[in-house]
Design a protein around this motif. Structure first.
Motif, mmCIF file in Angstrom:
data_model
loop_
_atom_site.group_PDB
_atom_site.id
_atom_site.type_symbol
_atom_site.label_atom_id
_atom_site.label_comp_id
_atom_site.label_asym_id
_atom_site.label_seq_id
_atom_site.Cartn_x
_atom_site.Cartn_y
_atom_site.Cartn_z
ATOM 1 N N TRP A 134 0.772 -1.637 0.212
ATOM 2 C CA TRP A 134 0.192 0.037 -0.037
ATOM 3 C C TRP A 134 0.859 1.166 -0.056
ATOM 4 O O TRP A 134 1.995 1.464 0.578
ATOM 5 C CB TRP A 134 -0.934 0.078 1.293
ATOM 6 N N ALA A 135 0.302 2.384 -0.644
ATOM 7 C CA ALA A 135 1.127 2.993 -0.777
ATOM 8 C C ALA A 135 1.530 4.115 0.622
ATOM 9 O O ALA A 135 2.551 4.768 0.482
ATOM 10 C CB ALA A 135 0.173 4.405 -1.417
ATOM 11 N N ALA A 136 0.630 4.154 1.352
ATOM 12 C CA ALA A 136 0.839 4.324 3.106
ATOM 13 C C ALA A 136 1.773 3.373 3.697
ATOM 14 O O ALA A 136 1.793 4.223 4.852
ATOM 15 C CB ALA A 136 -0.869 4.903 3.305
ATOM 16 N N GLY A 137 2.263 2.704 2.915
ATOM 17 C CA GLY A 137 3.036 2.074 4.402
ATOM 18 C C GLY A 137 2.874 1.847 5.603
ATOM 19 O O GLY A 137 1.647 1.108 6.217
ATOM 20 N N PRO A 138 3.195 2.454 6.619
ATOM 21 C CA PRO A 138 2.685 1.856 7.721
ATOM 22 C C PRO A 138 1.760 2.356 8.438
ATOM 23 O O PRO A 138 1.256 1.848 9.267
ATOM 24 C CB PRO A 138 4.075 1.976 8.873
ATOM 25 N N ASP A 139 0.657 3.774 7.759
ATOM 26 C CA ASP A 139 0.298 4.070 8.000
ATOM 27 C C ASP A 139 -0.882 3.476 6.949
ATOM 28 O O ASP A 139 -2.388 4.178 7.509
ATOM 29 C CB ASP A 139 -0.238 5.211 7.663
ATOM 30 N N ALA A 140 -0.963 2.611 6.623
ATOM 31 C CA ALA A 140 -2.097 2.121 5.233
ATOM 32 C C ALA A 140 -3.216 1.162 6.826
ATOM 33 O O ALA A 140 -4.332 1.528 6.739
ATOM 34 C CB ALA A 140 -1.916 0.723 4.616
ATOM 35 N N PRO A 141 -2.947 0.604 7.463
ATOM 36 C CA PRO A 141 -4.084 0.294 9.149
ATOM 37 C C PRO A 141 -4.671 1.523 9.270
ATOM 38 O O PRO A 141 -5.959 1.131 9.920
ATOM 39 C CB PRO A 141 -2.793 -0.832 9.354
ATOM 40 N N LEU A 142 -3.798 2.221 9.870
ATOM 41 C CA LEU A 142 -4.296 3.435 10.585
ATOM 42 C C LEU A 142 -5.139 4.331 10.014
ATOM 43 O O LEU A 142 -6.233 4.356 10.378
ATOM 44 C CB LEU A 142 -2.972 4.579 10.462
ATOM 45 N N GLN A 143 -5.306 4.022 8.592
ATOM 46 C CA GLN A 143 -6.195 5.003 7.577
ATOM 47 C C GLN A 143 -7.510 4.251 7.843
ATOM 48 O O GLN A 143 -8.410 4.300 7.866
ATOM 49 C CB GLN A 143 -5.660 4.611 6.022
ATOM 50 N N ASP A 144 -6.829 2.600 7.766
ATOM 51 C CA ASP A 144 -8.150 2.038 8.369
ATOM 52 C C ASP A 144 -9.356 2.307 9.431
ATOM 53 O O ASP A 144 -10.529 2.365 9.729
ATOM 54 C CB ASP A 144 -8.181 0.193 8.051
ATOM 55 N N ALA A 145 -7.909 2.511 10.168
ATOM 56 C CA ALA A 145 -9.199 2.565 11.911
ATOM 57 C C ALA A 145 -9.221 3.656 11.477
ATOM 58 O O ALA A 145 -10.684 3.736 12.101
ATOM 59 C CB ALA A 145 -7.931 2.207 12.927
ATOM 60 N N GLN A 146 -8.718 4.819 11.071
ATOM 61 C CA GLN A 146 -9.584 6.406 11.392
ATOM 62 C C GLN A 146 -10.811 6.053 10.648
ATOM 63 O O GLN A 146 -12.023 7.098 11.580
ATOM 64 C CB GLN A 146 -8.901 6.953 10.865
ATOM 65 N N ARG A 147 -10.995 6.015 9.234
ATOM 66 C CA ARG A 147 -11.746 4.947 8.406
ATOM 67 C C ARG A 147 -13.193 4.593 9.110
ATOM 68 O O ARG A 147 -14.349 4.944 9.451
ATOM 69 C CB ARG A 147 -11.901 4.608 6.616
ATOM 70 N N ALA A 148 -12.653 3.574 9.799
ATOM 71 C CA ALA A 148 -13.189 2.711 10.678
ATOM 72 C C ALA A 148 -14.628 3.067 12.092
ATOM 73 O O ALA A 148 -15.787 3.559 12.202
ATOM 74 C CB ALA A 148 -12.398 1.124 11.480
ATOM 75 N N LEU A 149 -13.889 4.301 12.692
ATOM 76 C CA LEU A 149 -14.551 5.053 13.705
ATOM 77 C C LEU A 149 -15.133 5.904 13.142
ATOM 78 O O LEU A 149 -16.057 6.165 13.972
ATOM 79 C CB LEU A 149 -12.577 4.971 14.888
ATOM 80 N N ARG A 150 -14.461 6.448 12.135
ATOM 81 C CA ARG A 150 -15.588 7.407 11.851
ATOM 82 C C ARG A 150 -17.044 6.720 11.470
ATOM 83 O O ARG A 150 -17.948 7.332 11.403
ATOM 84 C CB ARG A 150 -15.057 8.155 10.656
ATOM 85 N N LEU A 151 -16.648 5.552 10.393
ATOM 86 C CA LEU A 151 -17.895 4.969 10.106
ATOM 87 C C LEU A 151 -18.799 4.703 11.442
ATOM 88 O O LEU A 151 -20.744 4.814 11.609
ATOM 89 C CB LEU A 151 -17.783 3.881 9.259
ATOM 90 N N VAL A 152 -17.956 3.959 12.659
ATOM 91 C CA VAL A 152 -18.677 3.803 13.199
ATOM 92 C C VAL A 152 -19.839 4.885 13.808
ATOM 93 O O VAL A 152 -20.841 4.553 14.703
ATOM 94 C CB VAL A 152 -17.927 3.441 14.315
ATOM 95 N N ARG A 153 -18.929 5.886 14.034
ATOM 96 C CA ARG A 153 -19.435 7.892 15.457
ATOM 97 C C ARG A 153 -20.776 7.646 13.899
ATOM 98 O O ARG A 153 -21.895 8.020 14.743
ATOM 99 C CB ARG A 153 -18.813 8.385 14.836
ATOM 100 N N ALA A 154 -20.983 7.976 12.280
ATOM 101 C CA ALA A 154 -21.573 7.945 11.879
ATOM 102 C C ALA A 154 -22.975 6.892 11.517
ATOM 103 O O ALA A 154 -24.039 7.932 11.990
ATOM 104 C CB ALA A 154 -21.222 7.868 10.484
ATOM 105 N N HIS A 155 -22.724 5.924 11.808
ATOM 106 C CA HIS A 155 -23.620 4.938 11.904
ATOM 107 C C HIS A 155 -24.288 5.178 13.578
ATOM 108 O O HIS A 155 -25.589 4.938 13.461
ATOM 109 C CB HIS A 155 -22.917 3.477 11.761
ATOM 110 N N ALA A 156 -23.210 5.454 14.384
ATOM 111 C CA ALA A 156 -24.659 5.759 15.338
ATOM 112 C C ALA A 156 -25.252 6.615 15.808
ATOM 113 O O ALA A 156 -26.452 6.686 16.283
ATOM 114 C CB ALA A 156 -22.947 6.017 16.626
ATOM 115 N N ALA A 157 -25.234 7.932 14.747
ATOM 116 C CA ALA A 157 -26.007 8.602 14.519
ATOM 117 C C ALA A 157 -26.845 8.597 14.254
ATOM 118 O O ALA A 157 -28.260 8.598 13.757
ATOM 119 C CB ALA A 157 -25.079 10.192 13.782
#
Length: 321
Positions: A134-157
Motif C-alpha cells: 500500500w502506498a501509505a506503508g505503515p499508515d495503511a492500517p491506521l487509515q482503515d482504523a481512522q475511517r472505521a471509527l468515523r463510520l462507527v460514529r456516523a452509523h451511531a448517529a
C-alpha cells in the motif's frame, strides 16, 4: 478440549451473562450471519501497487469454535455484532496478528459477543496490512482504523446512539493500532464522504497486552518488521513507538497485561502507562500474574485474567460509557 456451559460459567460473570441471554448457546459456536460494512466506497486508497490475494484461514480443528485469520486484506470491512438491548455506546474492536494478519475471532468476534451482551454495539475491524504494498506503508492500517471509527460514529448517529460515546478496544498489534488511533491527531487520508466529518479519535481506549514500544529490548520484533521493514531507522522506530508519542488530549485509557507474557513483554504496558500519566491522560492499569499472550476470551478459563471483561465494563461505566 472444547469449553462447555459449566466451564464458561466459572470464567466470569460477563460470560455467564452471555450464556443467560442466549448469545452463546454452545461455547463459541459458529456465529449467525452478521451485518458487514465496507470501509471505503470504492477501492481502498493507495492500492495501485498491491498484487496480493486476500485469504481467510481457519486455524481451529475444533468444530465448536472458529479461530480465523485474515491475510492480505484488500477490501477492509467492519462486522457488526448488535446487542439485544443497546446501552447507547458503540465499540470498535481491533484484533491483533502481529501486522502479519488480522485475527477474526479470538480477539474480534469472541470479544464482540461478550460486550454485545453488556449492551455495546460492536464493530470488528478487518484491516489492511502494511507490508502488502500500500502506498501509505505503515499508515495503511491506521487509515482503515481512522475511517472505521468515523463510520462507527456516523452509523451511531443514524441509529439513535450518540456519536461521541464510541470506545475502541485493541489487542496485541491491534492494541498498537488502537494506540496510534488514540495518540495521533493527524488525518492519514483525504475525506471521501460525509462520515469523514466525524472525529477519528476514541472517547475511551482499551488496550489488551498491547504492542507499545518498537524499541529493543522490549519490542515485538515481528510487529516491528511487518510495520516498518527489516532496516527501519531509529527515527522511524521512535515515530511508531507509542510510549514516545505525544498523548496530550488523548482519551482515558485502560491497560491490561499478563506478567508472564513472553511474546509482548509487560514492559510495553508499563512504559506506555508512564507516558500517559506524564501527559495527564486518565489511565487504569491491570497486571495479572499469569495469562500469557493473546488470550482473548476463550483461552483464560480458570486464570486470574478471566475477569477482564467485567473490569472493562466497570471502568467504562464510571465514565458514563
Amino acid at each position: 478440549m472444547p469449553l462447555h456451559r459449566r466451564s464458561l460459567l466459572a470464567i466470569t460473570p460477563a460470560l455467564a451473562a452471555a450464556l443467560s441471554f442466549g448469545r452463546l448457546s454452545h461455547a463459541y459456536s459458529r456465529p449467525a450471519p452478521m451485518d458487514e460494512i465496507r470501509l471505503w466506497p470504492g477501492y481502498a486508497p493507495g492500492g495501485e501497487g498491491v498484487t496480493v490475494t486476500p485469504e481467510v484461514v481457519e486455524r481451529s480443528t475444533d468444530p465448536d469454535y472458529n479461530d480465523r485469520i485474515a491475510k492480505h486484506t484488500r477490501d477492509p470491512l467492519l462486522t457488526v455484532v448488535r446487542p439485544v438491548q443497546s446501552n447507547g455506546v458503540s465499540m470498535l474492536l481491533i484484533p491483533g496478528g502481529g501486522y502479519r494478519w488480522a485475527v477474526v475471532d479470538k480477539e474480534g468476534m469472541d470479544c464482540a459477543r461478550v460486550f454485545a451482551v453488556m449492551g455495546y454495539t460492536c464493530y470488528v475491524l478487518r484491516y489492511r496490512l502494511p507490508a502488502d504494498g500500500w502506498a501509505a506503508g505503515p499508515d495503511a492500517p491506521l487509515q482503515d482504523a481512522q475511517r472505521a471509527l468515523r463510520l462507527v460514529r456516523a452509523h451511531a448517529a443514524t441509529e439513535g446512539r450518540s456519536a461521541d460515546r464510541t470506545v475502541v478496544l485493541g489487542a496485541s498489534a491491534g492494541g498498537h493500532l488502537a494506540g496510534l488511533l488514540g495518540a495521533r491527531s493527524d488525518a492519514t487520508y483525504a475525506a471521501v464522504d460525509a462520515a469523514d466529518q466525524h472525529s477519528h479519535r476514541p472517547d475511551a481506549l482499551i488496550l489488551l497486552y498491547p504492542v507499545a514500544t518498537l524499541t529493543d529490548p522490549y519490542a515485538h520484533s515481528g510487529s516491528r518488521r511487518e510495520l516498518l521493514g527489516e532496516s527501519a531507522s531509529p527515527d522511524q522506530i521512535a515515530a511508531y513507538s507509542l510510549e514516545q508519542m505525544d498523548w496530550s488530549g488523548a482519551a482515558p485509557t485502560f491497560l491490561l497485561h499478563a506478567m508472564d507474557d513472553t511474546a509482548v513483554p509487560v514492559e510495553n504496558a508499563l512504559m506506555l502507562s508512564a507516558t500517559l500519566r506524564q501527559a495527564g491522560v486518565p489511565v487504569e492499569v491491570h497486571l495479572f500474574e499469569e495469562g500469557g499472550h493473546g488470550f482473548g476470551i476463550r483461552l483464560i478459563e480458570g486464570r486470574p485474567a478471566a475477569v477482564w471483561p467485567d473490569l472493562v465494563r466497570a471502568w467504562l461505566g464510571r465514565r458514563g460509557l
